[in-house]
Design an enzyme around this catalytic site. Structure first.
Site, PDB file in Angstrom:
ATOM      1  N   ASP A 347       0.837  -1.192   0.000  1.00  0.00           N
ATOM      2  CA  ASP A 347       0.000   0.000   0.000  1.00  0.00           C
ATOM      3  C   ASP A 347       0.876   1.248   0.000  1.00  0.00           C
ATOM      4  O   ASP A 347       1.834   1.350   0.784  1.00  0.00           O
ATOM      5  CB  ASP A 347      -0.891  -0.025   1.256  1.00  0.00           C
ATOM      6  CG  ASP A 347      -1.751   1.203   1.389  1.00  0.00           C
ATOM      7  OD1 ASP A 347      -2.624   1.413   0.528  1.00  0.00           O
ATOM      8  OD2 ASP A 347      -1.553   1.962   2.367  1.00  0.00           O
ATOM      9  N   GLU A 384       1.923  -0.413  -5.070  1.00  0.00           N
ATOM     10  CA  GLU A 384       1.031   0.694  -5.401  1.00  0.00           C
ATOM     11  C   GLU A 384       1.953   1.907  -5.503  1.00  0.00           C
ATOM     12  O   GLU A 384       2.314   2.509  -4.483  1.00  0.00           O
ATOM     13  CB  GLU A 384      -0.027   0.903  -4.327  1.00  0.00           C
ATOM     14  CG  GLU A 384      -1.024   2.000  -4.678  1.00  0.00           C
ATOM     15  CD  GLU A 384      -2.031   2.267  -3.572  1.00  0.00           C
ATOM     16  OE1 GLU A 384      -3.183   2.598  -3.901  1.00  0.00           O
ATOM     17  OE2 GLU A 384      -1.664   2.165  -2.386  1.00  0.00           O
TER      18      GLU A 384
END
Length: 705
Positions: A347, A384
């Protein structure tokens, strides 16, 4: 300097070691080790029950015998797995310099392999002055060796043969319609019961939203942190996802899940959050890192007085500090070696490219530590490649092994199917592996993880049903969530009884799925998109643990055609269904190796102008006797496309035409009907896939690959 006393303090045990960190079961007891550079005193505190306010035992560590360099350590004989524990740490309290010690607070061990969360847990109590033991999370001593893996190992499936299904452990089976028993609904065990569904769908990897223990109360009042992006531990599985209530239950139940998925040929990828913690900004709770060594674990500004926030969550983990780097790599190695997971999606991974001053580094040490760690060789690493402060590294993320969530694929495919000017050329690049983005690195197409929807944003159903977000339930007057959704509601905002609008939406859903699954790269689909799951226009449902976010299993009966569409797409992408004397190859491999040419309504005449809304891709692999012709028409009227004259007597066969009623929208490969003539009429806003094969009647292999 005084530390709050529990029962009478014991003399510190000796013969302990600083390594490894955390609670390690050894012969005769447990070795505990904690890093704190600036602490003046440390207590190890034991509890019998998770909601106890009074410790059963307190051990004060002697700096003379229980501290080596900055490591506080003690061996405690007679302790066994399942023991609950925490720390109290004292030192200077000077927030202006980043020192936030509070000896009254019970703190989680950053290396705790298990965590218990009492029913009395109170995030607010960790913000206030005073003892919070009765309402605090506590660590659990775990012996990872005490589990029978029965020969299980990570699957190491090639990325070229991977289809990712992004899902939420709780949301997948929590809905009453799931058919899972009440105790198992919303748990690791509940997911095990639904593995046959995943196999039938054809996915090869589940990407689980955060399963690291997190603070469910880190959200607006009256709501719940459903997604789990507020970690309190990087080693312990979230206990609320376990059907077992004993302290060791979550660890074993998670491993049961991994083992069961592996037996079904499905890999496990974890969505990991190494960019911030649940402790938030200066007003947040003291749960662990802040009270142990705040300047080490967080990026601080204004000489330590303020937390840097590149995450949008109040703080930023100091990922390139040597201690934090080691913790991150130790965590990843633990989940691979002891929990057998197959990969990680990071993330806001670009935050790990920032130094302690928040500046991007050309060669971030932590990212190279991860990539070069031998224990992680072959593990899937997915970034990401952006953060919440404007750093965007899609196509430029450091390293050789990293795959990337291709946010530009998402945006450009959405633009094409809503008819945005100038989208055709961008779509064409995305479909062949985004060489415009990745071509300069000489990497395979699988560097790009292709997706149109994910947990963050509209579901696929909502992408074709809403022009605007509808986040009123989040309690922020619809201010939260992205405003740039690139969605199109097909003429009506929200649900409709108009059959024409509903038919168009269904076709658009299939268009998105077809492009995602047929483009070069690693495809990823969102949980429930295969049955048109809706969140009623909410594009930021992180705080809703209810039917808004749960998988409604009644949708299988309402949209069986979409489910069938995805299943046949997945089967055709993976099965080695094209045979000759030399080898068997997958559709994805064929598309990568084929000679490709772009067309428009006329052969070899693509229209790349801003006003164009359609394109065709021809692919030929002479060695296999295979030709493909993929046509995408986002125009609002039908178009007649010329078909290549192959001159070998083989007719074109229609695999996909999203404008046709099911079951004709997609055909089983070996039963694909022939297409007469030298043109094909492609209806408005639809996708067509034609093929020819030297052996169209060949039976595909169905063995597990």
């Amino acid at each position: 300097m005084q530390i709050r006393r529990g029962p009478p303090l014991e003399s510190s045990a000796t013969s302990s070691r600083s390594s490894p960190l955390g609670a390690t079961v050894v012969e005769g007891g447990v070795n505990f080790s904690l890093f704190s550079r600036t602490a003046a005193a440390v207590e190890l505190v034991f509890f019998d029950r998770e909601s106890d306010s009074t410790p059963s035992r307190v051990i004060r560590l002697d700096p003379a015998t229980n501290r080596t360099y900055h490591y506080w350590h003690v061996f405690v004989p007679g302790v066994s797995p399942g023991q609950l524990y925490g720390y109290r740490v004292d030192g200077p309290s000077d927030p202006a310099r980043g020192l936030r010690f509070d000896p009254a607070k019970l703190l989680l061990d950053p290396y705790a392999r298990g965590v218990v969360i009492p029913t009395t847990y109170d995030c607010e109590a960790a913000k206030r002055e005073g003892d919070n033991a009765a309402t605090a999370m506590k660590g659990v001593v775990v012996d990872p060796s005490k589990y029978d893996w029965e020969g299980d190992l990570p699957l190491s499936r090639p990325s070229s043969r991977t289809i990712i299904y992004e899902m939420h452990v709780r949301g997948f089976t929590r809905h009453p319609s799931s058919g899972v028993g009440e105790q198992a609904r919303g748990t690791y065990a509940g997911l095990v019961e639904k593995i046959p569904y995943l196999r039938e769908l054809g996915i090869t990897a589940v990407e689980l939203l955060p399963v690291f223990a997190f603070d469910a109360q880190a959200c607006p009042p009256g709501l719940v942190n459903y997604w789990g992006y507020q970690p309190v531990s990087f080693f312990a599985p979230h206990p609320a996802y376990s059907s077992r209530r004993d302290a060791l239950g979550p660890v074993d139940e998670f491993r049961d899940l991994v083992k069961a998925l592996h037996r079904a040929g499905i890999e496990v990828i974890l969505d990991v959050v190494f960019n911030h913690t649940a402790e938030g900004d200066r007003t947040g709770p003291t749960l662990s890192f802040r009270g142990i060594d705040n300047p080490t674990y967080y990026i601080l500004e204004e000489e330590g007085a303020r937390y840097a926030d590149y995450t949008g969550c109040g703080n930023t983990l100091n990922g390139n500090h040597p201690i934090v780097r080691r913790m991150i790599v130790d965590s990843l190695r633990y989940w691979v070696e002891e929990m057998h997971v197959d990969g990680f999606r990071f993330d806001l991974a670009s935050i790990l490219a920032r130094d302690s001053a928040g500046q991007p580094l050309p060669n971030p040490p932590v990212l190279w530590d991860i990539e070069s760690e031998p224990a992680l060789a072959g593990t899937k690493l997915i970034a990401e490649a952006w953060d919440a402060a404007g750093l965007y590294q899609v196509g430029s993320f450091v390293g050789d092994a990293w795959k990337e969530w291709n946010g530009r694929f998402r945006d450009d495919v959405r633009d094409f199917f809503r008819g945005e000017p100038g989208a055709v050329r961008r779509l064409a690049d995305r479909m062949v592996g985004s060489p415009e983005i990745y071509g300069g690195e000489g990497r395979e197409a699988e560097q790009s993880v292709n997706f149109v929807t994910c947990h963050d944003g509209f579901t696929l159903n909502d992408l074709v049903s809403y022009n605007q977000k509808h986040n009123q339930e989040n309690g922020e007057d619809n201010r939260d969530g992205a405003n740039d959704n690139r969605s199109w509601n097909c003429g009506v905002e929200g649900p409709t009884d108009d059959p024409a609008v509903e038919a168009l939406r269904n076709r658009q859903v299939k268009n998105f799925l077809a492009v995602t699954m047929m483009s070069l790269g690693v495809p990823m689909i969102l949980m429930g998109d295969e049955v048109r799951r809706t969140q009623h226009g909410n594009n930021n449902a992180y705080c809703l643990d209810d039917e808004t976010t749960w998988f409604d299993w009644t949708l299988l009966a309402k949209h069986p055609d979409v489910h069938r569409f995805v299943s046949l797409l997945a089967a055709r992408r993976l099965l080695r269904d094209v045979e000759n004397e030399r080898r068997r190859v997958s559709l994805n491999t064929l598309l990568q190796e084929a000679k490709k040419a772009w067309h428009g309504v006329k052969q070899y005449a693509p229209d790349w102008g801003d006003g164009s809304h359609s394109v065709a891709l021809g692919a030929e692999l002479r060695s296999e006797g295979i030709h493909f012709h993929l046509i995408l028409n986002a125009y609002w009227e039908p178009l007649e496309f010329e078909l290549p004259n192959l001159g070998d007597g083989q007719p074109w066969r229609r695999w996909i035409d999203t404008a046709l009623e099911p079951p004709h929208d997609i055909a089983p490969w070996q039963a694909a009907p022939t297409v007469p003539g030298d043109t094909y009429r492609v209806e408005s806003r639809s996708v067509v896939m034609l093929f020819t094969a030297a052996r169209p009647d060949a039976n595909p292999s169905t063995r597990d690959l």
